[in-house]
Write a protein that holds these residues in place. Structure first.
Motif, PDB file in Angstrom:
ATOM      1  N   UNK A  89       5.226 -22.956  18.653  1.00  0.00           N
ATOM      2  CA  UNK A  89       4.922 -24.293  17.990  1.00  0.00           C
ATOM      3  C   UNK A  89       3.263 -24.970  18.068  1.00  0.00           C
ATOM      4  N   UNK A  90       2.706 -24.078  19.244  1.00  0.00           N
ATOM      5  CA  UNK A  90       1.162 -24.335  19.376  1.00  0.00           C
ATOM      6  C   UNK A  90       0.531 -23.615  18.050  1.00  0.00           C
ATOM      7  N   UNK A  91       1.006 -22.674  17.647  1.00  0.00           N
ATOM      8  CA  UNK A  91       0.621 -21.649  16.521  1.00  0.00           C
ATOM      9  C   UNK A  91       0.770 -22.465  15.129  1.00  0.00           C
ATOM     10  N   UNK A  92       1.951 -22.980  15.262  1.00  0.00           N
ATOM     11  CA  UNK A  92       2.161 -23.711  13.860  1.00  0.00           C
ATOM     12  C   UNK A  92       1.270 -24.718  13.381  1.00  0.00           C
ATOM     13  N   UNK A  93       0.887 -25.651  14.791  1.00  0.00           N
ATOM     14  CA  UNK A  93       0.019 -26.706  14.643  1.00  0.00           C
ATOM     15  C   UNK A  93      -1.395 -26.230  14.489  1.00  0.00           C
ATOM     16  N   UNK A  94      -1.920 -25.170  15.160  1.00  0.00           N
ATOM     17  CA  UNK A  94      -3.247 -24.714  15.175  1.00  0.00           C
ATOM     18  C   UNK A  94      -3.564 -24.084  13.537  1.00  0.00           C
ATOM     19  N   UNK A  95      -2.540 -23.692  13.036  1.00  0.00           N
ATOM     20  CA  UNK A  95      -2.784 -22.978  11.611  1.00  0.00           C
ATOM     21  C   UNK A  95      -2.090 -23.637  10.345  1.00  0.00           C
ATOM     22  N   UNK A  96      -1.980 -24.999  10.706  1.00  0.00           N
ATOM     23  CA  UNK A  96      -1.013 -25.668   9.491  1.00  0.00           C
ATOM     24  C   UNK A  96      -1.819 -25.879   8.193  1.00  0.00           C
ATOM     25  N   UNK A  97      -3.539 -25.642   8.474  1.00  0.00           N
ATOM     26  CA  UNK A  97      -4.226 -25.910   7.411  1.00  0.00           C
ATOM     27  C   UNK A  97      -4.789 -24.656   6.562  1.00  0.00           C
ATOM     28  N   UNK A  98      -4.417 -23.416   7.303  1.00  0.00           N
ATOM     29  CA  UNK A  98      -4.864 -22.046   6.572  1.00  0.00           C
ATOM     30  C   UNK A  98      -4.561 -22.136   5.270  1.00  0.00           C
ATOM     31  N   UNK A  99      -5.257 -21.436   4.437  1.00  0.00           N
ATOM     32  CA  UNK A  99      -4.846 -20.999   2.851  1.00  0.00           C
ATOM     33  C   UNK A  99      -4.387 -19.575   3.037  1.00  0.00           C
ATOM     34  N   UNK A 100      -4.824 -18.893   3.667  1.00  0.00           N
ATOM     35  CA  UNK A 100      -4.528 -17.466   3.664  1.00  0.00           C
ATOM     36  C   UNK A 100      -3.289 -16.874   4.105  1.00  0.00           C
ATOM     37  N   UNK A 101      -3.238 -15.733   4.701  1.00  0.00           N
ATOM     38  CA  UNK A 101      -2.032 -15.003   5.387  1.00  0.00           C
ATOM     39  C   UNK A 101      -1.286 -15.897   6.363  1.00  0.00           C
ATOM     40  N   UNK A 102      -0.145 -15.800   6.544  1.00  0.00           N
ATOM     41  CA  UNK A 102       0.612 -16.653   7.621  1.00  0.00           C
ATOM     42  C   UNK A 102       0.513 -15.895   9.002  1.00  0.00           C
ATOM     43  N   UNK A 103       0.192 -16.430   9.733  1.00  0.00           N
ATOM     44  CA  UNK A 103       0.092 -16.149  11.381  1.00  0.00           C
ATOM     45  C   UNK A 103       1.334 -16.491  12.254  1.00  0.00           C
ATOM     46  N   UNK A 104       1.575 -15.923  13.297  1.00  0.00           N
ATOM     47  CA  UNK A 104       2.681 -16.378  14.094  1.00  0.00           C
ATOM     48  C   UNK A 104       2.045 -15.860  15.605  1.00  0.00           C
ATOM     49  N   UNK A 105       3.048 -15.914  16.521  1.00  0.00           N
ATOM     50  CA  UNK A 105       2.404 -15.810  18.031  1.00  0.00           C
ATOM     51  C   UNK A 105       1.803 -14.614  18.254  1.00  0.00           C
ATOM     52  N   UNK A 106       1.058 -14.466  19.097  1.00  0.00           N
ATOM     53  CA  UNK A 106       0.407 -13.303  19.563  1.00  0.00           C
ATOM     54  C   UNK A 106       1.434 -12.708  20.716  1.00  0.00           C
ATOM     55  N   UNK A 107       2.185 -13.347  21.646  1.00  0.00           N
ATOM     56  CA  UNK A 107       3.036 -12.634  22.548  1.00  0.00           C
ATOM     57  C   UNK A 107       2.242 -12.319  23.693  1.00  0.00           C
ATOM     58  N   UNK A 108       2.869 -11.821  24.874  1.00  0.00           N
ATOM     59  CA  UNK A 108       2.154 -11.487  26.185  1.00  0.00           C
ATOM     60  C   UNK A 108       1.676 -10.057  26.114  1.00  0.00           C
ATOM     61  N   UNK A 109       1.729  -9.000  25.223  1.00  0.00           N
ATOM     62  CA  UNK A 109       1.554  -7.903  25.507  1.00  0.00           C
ATOM     63  C   UNK A 109       0.412  -7.069  24.499  1.00  0.00           C
ATOM     64  N   UNK A 110      -0.638  -8.238  24.269  1.00  0.00           N
ATOM     65  CA  UNK A 110      -1.822  -7.597  23.491  1.00  0.00           C
ATOM     66  C   UNK A 110      -2.682  -7.114  24.585  1.00  0.00           C
ATOM     67  N   UNK A 111      -3.584  -6.039  24.486  1.00  0.00           N
ATOM     68  CA  UNK A 111      -4.578  -5.494  24.998  1.00  0.00           C
ATOM     69  C   UNK A 111      -5.895  -5.464  24.387  1.00  0.00           C
ATOM     70  N   UNK A 112      -6.825  -6.008  24.567  1.00  0.00           N
ATOM     71  CA  UNK A 112      -8.152  -5.991  23.734  1.00  0.00           C
ATOM     72  C   UNK A 112      -8.734  -4.435  23.871  1.00  0.00           C
ATOM     73  N   UNK A 113      -9.635  -4.107  23.169  1.00  0.00           N
ATOM     74  CA  UNK A 113     -10.564  -2.716  23.208  1.00  0.00           C
ATOM     75  C   UNK A 113      -9.685  -1.678  22.866  1.00  0.00           C
ATOM     76  N   UNK A 114      -8.529  -1.685  22.137  1.00  0.00           N
ATOM     77  CA  UNK A 114      -7.719  -0.335  21.807  1.00  0.00           C
ATOM     78  C   UNK A 114      -8.859   0.564  21.084  1.00  0.00           C
ATOM     79  N   UNK A 115      -8.355   1.856  20.965  1.00  0.00           N
ATOM     80  CA  UNK A 115      -9.314   2.873  20.355  1.00  0.00           C
ATOM     81  C   UNK A 115      -9.493   2.446  19.100  1.00  0.00           C
TER      82      UNK A 115
END
Length: 283
Positions: A89-115
């Protein structure tokens, strides 16, 4: 199914890993006025008060709730709980005005700085990695149609057993994770395997809630992606597989029609492939 380890992945271990990962992220501190904090918290508490009155909640039930809330913290499952039941629901509100591709939740398993990987690349994986070979390819453009040279396509997903590297024992650190740099026309080709559907961890506090409510714990098979380019808004999304189990009843309520892939047999006869393009909004 791949025999990844003699160790057992537990909700507590996964939850605490997710909590540690969240704590390490550098996030912008929200500049929120006292008036907005008052409005948000007061309305949230009012909704809880109304639920208690409407359903005549007993002290026994209240004590169970208090005990469960404490246990969620001890299990390190607050990121899991919030990402599964509130983030969509947070994602839905945050991106309600985007014109481009649809987004959705990040989830808990993202790790930055991948190869970092070139525009055509194979994700890091074990020699004996199970699963159907899968080619995920496409182009990154701006909303005006201009190709975005050097766009970054970060991708991560579960293996054929439903486990994520860095959140389950025995997996190589960057297994099935990578940051692919698109070519000068914004094109990318990513060779990987099709992920499996999986249950969110059920041996901890979130599992107890699911059992008590008579819900299921399944997420459909999906790819996680973050796509970014200079002077454009980053998009965080997940892509699902047409006809896959639990696409229609994802426990995290994160599936959108625009995010469903329809793979076809690969032209080289090895596994499946799909083309999916990303359109980014200007910053």
């Amino acid at each position: 199914m791949t025999d990844i380890t003699p160790e057992v992945a537990t909700a507590s271990a996964s939850g605490n890993a997710a909590t540690d990962s969240f704590a390490r992220k550098q996030r912008e501190v929200a500049s929120t006025s006292a008036e907005r904090v008052d409005a948000l918290v007061s309305e949230l508490l009012s909704a809880a008060h109304d639920t208690i009155r409407r359903h005549k909640v007993t002290y026994a039930e209240y004590d169970v709730l208090k005990s469960w809330l404490i246990q969620v913290g001890q299990d390190g499952e607050w990121p899991l709980f919030l990402d599964v039941w509130l983030e969509h629901v947070v994602e839905e509100v945050a991106n309600e005005n985007r014109e481009g591709s649809k987004g959705t939740i990040e989830g808990p398993y993202y790790v930055p700085d991948a190869p970092r990987l070139p525009a055509e690349a194979t994700l890091p994986m074990r020699e004996s990695e199970g699963g159907t070979p899968f080619l995920f390819q496409g182009q990154v453009t701006s909303v005006d149609g201009a190709p975005l040279a050097g766009a970054l396509v970060e991708i991560w997903h579960a293996d054929n057993d439903g486990f994520y590297s860095q959140f389950a024992p025995g997996l190589p650190e960057w297994n099935l994770r990578g940051a692919v740099v698109a070519d000068d026309q914004g094109n990318f080709k990513i060779h990987t395997i099709e992920p499996a559907p999986y249950q969110i961890p059920t041996d901890g506090s979130c599992g107890k809630l699911i059992a008590a409510a008579g819900w299921h714990a399944w997420r459909p098979a999906h790819l996680h992606l973050k796509v970014s380019a200079s002077d454009h808004q980053l998009i965080t999304t997940q892509l699902y597989f047409q006809g896959g189990s639990h696409v229609e009843d994802d426990i995290a309520s994160a599936v959108k029609p625009e995010l469903i892939l329809a793979p076809k047999p690969a032209t080289d006869g090895s596994g499946n492939e799909v083309t999916y393009d990303f359109v980014l909004d200007k910053a």
